[in-house]
Design a protein around this motif. Structure first.
Motif, PDB file in Angstrom:
ATOM      1  N   HIS A 103       6.214  -7.566   7.034  1.00  0.00           N
ATOM      2  CA  HIS A 103       5.874  -6.383   6.237  1.00  0.00           C
ATOM      3  C   HIS A 103       4.634  -6.630   5.389  1.00  0.00           C
ATOM      4  O   HIS A 103       4.546  -6.198   4.232  1.00  0.00           O
ATOM      5  CB  HIS A 103       7.057  -5.951   5.364  1.00  0.00           C
ATOM      6  N   LYS A 104       3.662  -7.322   5.965  1.00  0.00           N
ATOM      7  CA  LYS A 104       2.404  -7.562   5.291  1.00  0.00           C
ATOM      8  C   LYS A 104       1.402  -6.468   5.643  1.00  0.00           C
ATOM      9  O   LYS A 104       1.281  -6.069   6.797  1.00  0.00           O
ATOM     10  CB  LYS A 104       1.834  -8.925   5.697  1.00  0.00           C
ATOM     11  N   ALA A 105       0.696  -5.984   4.613  1.00  0.00           N
ATOM     12  CA  ALA A 105      -0.324  -4.959   4.815  1.00  0.00           C
ATOM     13  C   ALA A 105      -1.422  -5.158   3.782  1.00  0.00           C
ATOM     14  O   ALA A 105      -1.300  -6.005   2.879  1.00  0.00           O
ATOM     15  CB  ALA A 105       0.297  -3.573   4.695  1.00  0.00           C
ATOM     16  N   ASN A 106      -2.477  -4.375   3.889  1.00  0.00           N
ATOM     17  CA  ASN A 106      -3.619  -4.497   2.982  1.00  0.00           C
ATOM     18  C   ASN A 106      -3.451  -3.659   1.724  1.00  0.00           C
ATOM     19  O   ASN A 106      -4.430  -3.230   1.123  1.00  0.00           O
ATOM     20  CB  ASN A 106      -4.905  -4.070   3.707  1.00  0.00           C
ATOM     21  N   PHE A 107      -2.224  -3.421   1.318  1.00  0.00           N
ATOM     22  CA  PHE A 107      -1.949  -2.621   0.134  1.00  0.00           C
ATOM     23  C   PHE A 107      -0.540  -2.939  -0.350  1.00  0.00           C
ATOM     24  O   PHE A 107       0.236  -3.593   0.347  1.00  0.00           O
ATOM     25  CB  PHE A 107      -2.069  -1.131   0.446  1.00  0.00           C
ATOM     26  N   LYS A 108      -0.216  -2.442  -1.519  1.00  0.00           N
ATOM     27  CA  LYS A 108       1.107  -2.644  -2.092  1.00  0.00           C
ATOM     28  C   LYS A 108       1.586  -1.329  -2.682  1.00  0.00           C
ATOM     29  O   LYS A 108       0.831  -0.655  -3.394  1.00  0.00           O
ATOM     30  CB  LYS A 108       1.064  -3.720  -3.175  1.00  0.00           C
ATOM     31  N   ILE A 109       2.809  -0.941  -2.380  1.00  0.00           N
ATOM     32  CA  ILE A 109       3.360   0.301  -2.914  1.00  0.00           C
ATOM     33  C   ILE A 109       4.133  -0.007  -4.189  1.00  0.00           C
ATOM     34  O   ILE A 109       5.056  -0.824  -4.195  1.00  0.00           O
ATOM     35  CB  ILE A 109       4.270   0.983  -1.878  1.00  0.00           C
TER      36      ILE A 109
END
Length: 487
Positions: A438-444
Motif C-alpha cells: 500500500h505504498k503510494a506517492n501521497f498520504k491520506i
C-alpha cells in the motif's frame, strides 16, 4: 450513393464522439479512475489493485465492476499511457462500434436501406448514446454488445447455421459480463426470443440447444468465482434494490410503477432527461424533442404493419420493457440502466420518417434535427463542462491539476471521494507497490492531523478544510500550502 452516405454518417458519428474529449466532460470521477487504474494494474502486473490475478470482476467501492470494459482499455493504456484520454477514447470506440451494427440491424429488420441509413444517422446523433460514448461508463459496452446480440440472432435467422447459433449464444454470454443490468437482459432476451420465435426454433432444435449451450459455457466461470467471492455478483444490486428495506408488496409495486412511468414522461425522453448531470447534459438529453412526433408516427406505423411478425414483436417488447432493470432499483428515471433501448428508439424514429414517403418530410426532419442537435452539441462542449466541473455536480476537474501542482509527495484529505484511487491514478503510482505494501506517492490524512502526519508538505483538501474563519487560504496544519479542490 448509399455506401458514401453510410461512410459519411459513420465518420460523423465517430467525430462527434472523439471531438474535444479532453474538454467535455472535464476531469474524471471516482469510478472512471478506478476502472482505468485497474486496467493499468492488469497491464503492468496481471493483477487488480487488491492483488487478484486476472479477476473475473473487479472489487471497487463496496461492489464489483464488470470486466469487459476494463479489459478492453488495456491496449489503449498501452498506446496513451495512464491518462484520462485512454478511458474516454475507449468509451468513444465502444459507442462508435454501435453505428455499423445499427445499420446492419435496421436493414435486417426493415428490409429497407433508407430506413437503415436513417436509423444509423439518428443513433449517431442521439444524445442518450453520444453522452455515454464520451464518459468511462461500463454501460456503453453493454449497449453495443446488446445490439451485437441482435445482429447475431438475425444473422442466424437468415442462415440457420449451427455455428452462427453458437456465435449468438457466445455473444449473449460475453454481454452478460459487460454491465450489471445485462445479467437480467441477456437471460430475458434469450428466453423471449425462443418463446416468440418458437416456430423457427422448433424446426432447428439443434441450433437452439447449441445457442443455449454456448451461453451456458460462457457463464461457467461464475461458479468458481462465486464460491471464492460469495455475494460479489449481487453486491451492487443489494445496495440499490427496491427490496433491500423489506417493503410490502404494495410498496414494491408502487415503486416499480412510479419508476416505469417516469421513464415514459416526455420531459425525460425528449426534454432535460436524466436529472443527474453526470448522466446527461440537461439539454435535449436523451432524444431530441423534434423527434417526438416521428417516434409516435413510427410506433403507430410499425404496430399496424408489423405487429404479427415475431421480430417486431420482440422489438415492441424491448421498447415496452426498456425501464425494467431500473424499476428493480430505488432510483428516479435513469439513463444508465436503460441505455440498451437506444437502438430500438432509433429504429422506430427512422420508421416514423420513412412511413410518410415524402421527400419534403425527410428534408424537414433533417433540417430541424440539425438545428436542435447543433444547440445540444454546442452546449455539451461549452456550458456543460462548466456546470459539472466540481464533484457535487458530477466530476472533479480540479483534482488532476491540484495533484500535478503538489508534485510527487503530498497529503490528501480523507474527505475527497475515494481519494486513494484518485491519488493512485493521478500520481501514476506503481500498482505492484500498492498491491504488496500500500505504498503510494501521497498520504491520506485528516485536516486536523496534517500538522503531525505530514509536516512541511502540501495538503490537498476541500474548501472548508483549507479556509480560515476570515475566508483566507490557511496553512495552519503545519503544511507548506493547502490546495483547494472545490470552491
Amino acid at each position: 450513393m448509399r455506401i458514401l452516405l453510410l461512410i459519411s454518417i459513420l465518420s460523423l458519428g465517430i467525430w462527434l464522439r472523439l471531438y474535444h474529449l479532453d474538454i467535455s466532460p472535464p476531469g474524471l470521477y471516482a469510478d472512471e479512475t478506478s476502472i482505468i487504474y485497474n486496467a493499468y494494474s492488469i497491464l503492468k502486473t496481471g493483477k487488480d489493485e487488491y492483488g487478484v490475478a486476472w479477476p473475473l470482476f473487479f472489487r471497487a467501492f463496496g461492489e464489483y465492476k464488470n470486466p469487459v470494459f476494463i479489459y478492453s482499455l488495456i491496449p489503449l493504456i498501452k498506446i496513451f499511457g495512464l491518462e484520462p484520454i485512454a478511458i474516454r477514447v475507449g468509451a468513444a470506440l465502444w459507442g462508435s462500434l454501435a453505428l455499423p451494427l445499427m445499420y446492419i440491424f435496421a436493414k435486417q429488420v426493415s428490409k429497407n436501406k433508407t430506413v437503415a441509413l436513417l436509423a444509423t444517422l439518428i443513433l449517431s446523433l442521439m444524445p442518450w448514446q453520444l453522452h455515454y460514448s464520451r464518459i468511462g461508463f461500463e454501460a456503453i459496452s453493454f449497449s453495443t454488445l446488446f445490439l451485437g446480440c441482435w445482429v447475431a440472432y438475425l444473422w442466424w435467422r437468415e442462415s440457420k447455421q449451427p455455428l452462427i447459433a453458437m456465435a449468438w449464444g457466445t455473444m449473449l454470454g460475453l454481454s452478460w459480463y459487460s454491465y450489471t443490468t445485462a445479467r437480467l437482459w441477456m437471460i430475458l432476451l434469450w428466453l423471449l426470443t425462443v418463446i416468440i420465435d418458437w416456430q423457427q426454433f422448433k424446426k432447428h432444435k439443434l441450433d437452439l440447444v447449441l445457442s443455449g449451450l454456448a451461453f451456458g459455457i460462457m457463464l461457467l466461470p461464475l461458479i468458481p468465482w462465486q464460491q471464492k467471492y460469495p455475494g460479489s455478483l449481487t453486491a451492487r444490486f443489494n445496495q440499490i434494490s427496491i427490496f433491500n428495506d423489506k417493503p410490502s408488496f404494495k410498496v414494491i409495486l408502487e415503486r416499480a410503477g412510479e419508476t416505469y412511468l417516469g421513464h415514459w414522461q416526455p420531459k425525460w425522453l425528449f426534454g432535460k432527461g436524466d436529472t443527474t448531470l453526470r448522466h446527461s447534459s440537461g439539454v435535449s438529453s436523451e432524444m431530441l424533442a423534434v423527434w417526438s412526433p416521428f417516434f409516435l408516427s413510427g410506433l403507430v406505423f410499425s404496430l399496424i404493419k408489423f405487429r404479427k411478425k415475431p421480430i417486431w414483436q420482440l422489438i415492441f417488447l424491448m421498447i415496452g420493457l426498456f425501464p425494467l432493470a431500473a424499476c428493480l432499483t430505488q432510483t428516479s428515471p435513469i439513463a444508465t440502466r436503460t441505455i440498451q433501448a437506444v437502438p430500438f428508439f432509433s429504429l422506430i424514429i427512422a420508421m416514423g420518417v420513412f412511413c410518410w414517403r415524402k421527400k419534403f418530410i425527410l428534408i424537414i426532419f433533417l433540417l430541424i434535427t440539425g438545428v436542435e442537435f447543433s444547440n445540444y452539441y454546442y452546449n455539451l462542449l461549452t456550458e456543460y463542462p462548466r456546470k459539472v466541473w466540481l464533484p457535487r455536480h458530477g466530476f472533479d476537474a480540479n483534482l488532476g491539476p491540484a495533484i500535478k501542482a503538489a508534485g510527487t509527495d503530498f497529503c490528501f484529505s480523507d474527505k475527497v471521494d475515494q481519494g486513494y484511487i484518485q491519488g493512485l491514478f493521478f500520481t501514476q503510482s506503481d500498482p505492484k507497490l500498492w498491491q504488496t505494501d500500500h505504498k503510494a506517492n501521497f498520504k491520506i490524512v485528516k485536516a486536523g492531523a496534517a500538522k503531525t502526519e505530514c509536516p512541511g508538505k502540501i495538503f490537498i483538501g476541500m474548501e472548508k478544510e483549507c479556509l480560515n474563519p476570515e475566508g483566507q487560504v490557511t496553512a495552519n496544519f503545519g503544511t507548506d500550502y493547502c490546495l483547494i479542490l472545490e470552491n
